[in-house]
Structure formats: structure tokens, C-alpha cells
Design a protein around this motif. Sequence first.
Motif, PDB file in Angstrom:
ATOM      1  N   GLN A 198     -22.897 -53.996 -22.831  1.00 25.95           N
ATOM      2  CA  GLN A 198     -21.918 -52.922 -22.647  1.00 25.95           C
ATOM      3  C   GLN A 198     -21.694 -52.161 -23.950  1.00 25.95           C
ATOM      4  O   GLN A 198     -21.610 -50.929 -23.973  1.00 25.95           O
ATOM      5  CB  GLN A 198     -20.597 -53.515 -22.143  1.00 25.95           C
ATOM      6  N   LYS A 199     -21.609 -52.921 -25.066  1.00 25.83           N
ATOM      7  CA  LYS A 199     -21.440 -52.270 -26.365  1.00 25.83           C
ATOM      8  C   LYS A 199     -22.646 -51.394 -26.704  1.00 25.83           C
ATOM      9  O   LYS A 199     -22.504 -50.285 -27.234  1.00 25.83           O
ATOM     10  CB  LYS A 199     -21.224 -53.324 -27.454  1.00 25.83           C
TER      11      LYS A 199
ATOM     12  N   SER B  81     -24.353 -44.004 -25.584  1.00 26.18           N
ATOM     13  CA  SER B  81     -23.677 -42.789 -25.100  1.00 26.18           C
ATOM     14  C   SER B  81     -23.092 -41.987 -26.267  1.00 26.18           C
ATOM     15  O   SER B  81     -23.193 -40.748 -26.298  1.00 26.18           O
ATOM     16  CB  SER B  81     -22.574 -43.173 -24.109  1.00 26.18           C
ATOM     17  N   ARG B  82     -22.503 -42.695 -27.271  1.00 24.11           N
ATOM     18  CA  ARG B  82     -22.001 -41.988 -28.449  1.00 24.11           C
ATOM     19  C   ARG B  82     -23.129 -41.313 -29.220  1.00 24.11           C
ATOM     20  O   ARG B  82     -22.976 -40.197 -29.729  1.00 24.11           O
ATOM     21  CB  ARG B  82     -21.231 -42.959 -29.352  1.00 24.11           C
ATOM     22  N   ARG B  83     -24.262 -42.008 -29.327  1.00 22.92           N
ATOM     23  CA  ARG B  83     -25.407 -41.432 -30.033  1.00 22.92           C
ATOM     24  C   ARG B  83     -25.897 -40.162 -29.331  1.00 22.92           C
ATOM     25  O   ARG B  83     -26.203 -39.152 -29.982  1.00 22.92           O
ATOM     26  CB  ARG B  83     -26.545 -42.447 -30.116  1.00 22.92           C
ATOM     27  N   GLN B  84     -25.955 -40.213 -28.001  1.00 18.39           N
ATOM     28  CA  GLN B  84     -26.387 -39.031 -27.267  1.00 18.39           C
ATOM     29  C   GLN B  84     -25.402 -37.874 -27.448  1.00 18.39           C
ATOM     30  O   GLN B  84     -25.801 -36.714 -27.577  1.00 18.39           O
ATOM     31  CB  GLN B  84     -26.548 -39.375 -25.779  1.00 18.39           C
ATOM     32  N   SER B  85     -24.082 -38.210 -27.456  1.00 16.03           N
ATOM     33  CA  SER B  85     -23.077 -37.164 -27.666  1.00 16.03           C
ATOM     34  C   SER B  85     -23.218 -36.533 -29.052  1.00 16.03           C
ATOM     35  O   SER B  85     -23.175 -35.308 -29.206  1.00 16.03           O
ATOM     36  CB  SER B  85     -21.677 -37.753 -27.482  1.00 16.03           C
TER      37      SER B  85
END
Length: 339
Positions: free
Chosen positions: A250-251, A257-261
Motif C-alpha cells: 500500500q505504501k 501515485s505521488r511520483r506520478q503526480s
Amino acid sequence: KGDQKDDTQKVNLRECIGIIYGPMTTTFQRCVSIDDPAWSCFSLLFMGRTLDLTVSGDLQVRAWFLGMQHLISLHGIGSMPMMSEAQFIARKVQYKLMAVAHQNHLVLGRYLLERLRAIAKSRSASDPTSAQTETTKTSCFAPSKREKRCGSVDNGTVGRLAELKEKALQLQVSLATRTLQAEVASMLLKQTAASTDLGAVLKEAALDALKRRCTNLDEETSRLSAEAEELGPQVKAQEKTERSLRKIQQKLEDAESRRQSLQLKLSTARTSAEASSGLKTKSSSVEAEATRRGKELKQRIQDLERQLCEAKGRYSETAIDQNRRQAEAIQTAERARLA
């Protein structure tokens, strides 16, 4: 396939690590009652989950289980031992016998023991000496509560439990076979023995061998039961490890997801920078064009000023010449008037 028509699950057999026969997973164990018979159930094992299936009909479940087992052995990623057709049939017979025993509110071992005793009593009606076979021991290997709680969390543990239960089934079948062989041998001895003493000696020898065999089977069953109980802590440790792995996964998903953002924001900033650079380049070209035109205008002004100076010079010379001529004309006219 689910209960609804549109509820269909698709799985990739290349991710499957094994297949087990019977309702042995936690999904089956959590069910209070199973509508389908136990001998028609089997489960596909994946990392962290299972796919539990039921098939109606003896031929269908045999074809489905053995066919899926063959495909998983070719394309799957697991290394669980394969079940032969004879082992499959023996396991199916066991589940059917267990279903009959449960209908009579008995476990399988107790049911087989009572059936053997009933057969022995029916045979001992003609010969009371055959009643000694009633003391033959048998044991049942019903799954413990701890095994039911553990389920199929660890696929390796489930395979080990299935192997242990299979061994116990083989021991039970062997014990029942030995018991029937002893009864048949006892009857044959009574019919064909030349003397009563010889028959008694042979019968006693056969019974002693059978007792030793029963004792060995009981010890083996106890050992297998103890070994199955010892797998409980390993299953708990595996559950804890699996929970930790899920948290880590999950982490990792959150970090991804943060990296993609951030990557999207970086792309937007880069596009803005490129657009700003283009505007700067355009403004620089416009400024250079304005400077060039300013220089041209300045040069044009200088030319016009020079031309104006030249024109002023020519006009002043012409005016002086006219003034001089006018002065001469006036002097001439004045002299003529005085004369």
C-alpha cells in the motif's frame, strides 16, 4: 463464476501456484453450510487469495480437477505435488464416506469403525470366534479447529496439511483393508484348515501381525496429527508477514501515485518554461527589429536634417542675391530720379 450473470472472474493460470481438492480453504471453512457436496469442490491457489470452485457430476469434477492440475503444472509458478488419478479417486471416496458419516452425525473414523463392527457381528452370527476382530483399532483424522482457522493463508502450509491428510487417508484405507483381509483370512482358515489347532495358530499369528500393523498406524497417525498442530504457529507468522507485505505494498502504491503526480507537475512546469522561453525569444526578435527600425529612422532623420541644412544654405544664397539685385535696382532708380 459468481451468482449473478455479469459477475464473472478472470484469472491468469500463469500466476497460479497450485490446486487443492476439497473444501479446504478459509472461504469454504467460513461457510456455515455448503450446498454443494465436498467431493465436487476444489480451489486454485494464488498469492494472497484463492479461487474456490464447485463442479456438478463425478465425471465433470474429475475432468476439471485433473485438467486444471495439468495446465497449472505446465504454466503455473508453483511446485506443489501433483495428485494422481488413483489418489483423486481415493480422496473423492473419502469425501463421500464423510458425507454419509455426517448424515449419521458421526465422524469418518467412528462411522467406519461401526460399519466394521456391524459386518463383524453379522459374520460372527455363524461363528462366535470371529468376534475377536471387533477389537481392531481405527482412527479418524478430522481437521482440528486450529486448522480450520488457519485455512489457506500460506499456500505451502496448505499443501503440507493436504499431504498430511492424504497420508492419514491412506493409513485409514490401509487399516480398513487389513481388517477386511484378516476377517476373510479367518473365514478361509475356518473352512480350509486341516485341523483346529493349525487354524487357531494361523489365526493368532495373523491377528498379532494385524495388531502390530494397527499400532504402527496409530503411531503414524498421532505423529501426523502432532505435526499438523505444529504448523499452527507457522501459519500465524505467515499471516503477520502477509499483513506487513500488504502494508508495504500500500505504501509503495501511495509513493507511486505521488511520483506520478510530481512527474505530471514537472511536465507542466517544463511546458510552461518552454512557452516562456519561446516568448522571450519572440520578444528579443521584436526588440531587435525595433532597434533596427529605430536606427533606420535615426539615419533617415539625419539625412533629412542634412538635406534641410543644404536647402537652407541654397535659400540663403538666393535671398542674398535677390536682396543685392533689389538694392542695385533701387540705387539705379534713385539716381535716375535725381538726374
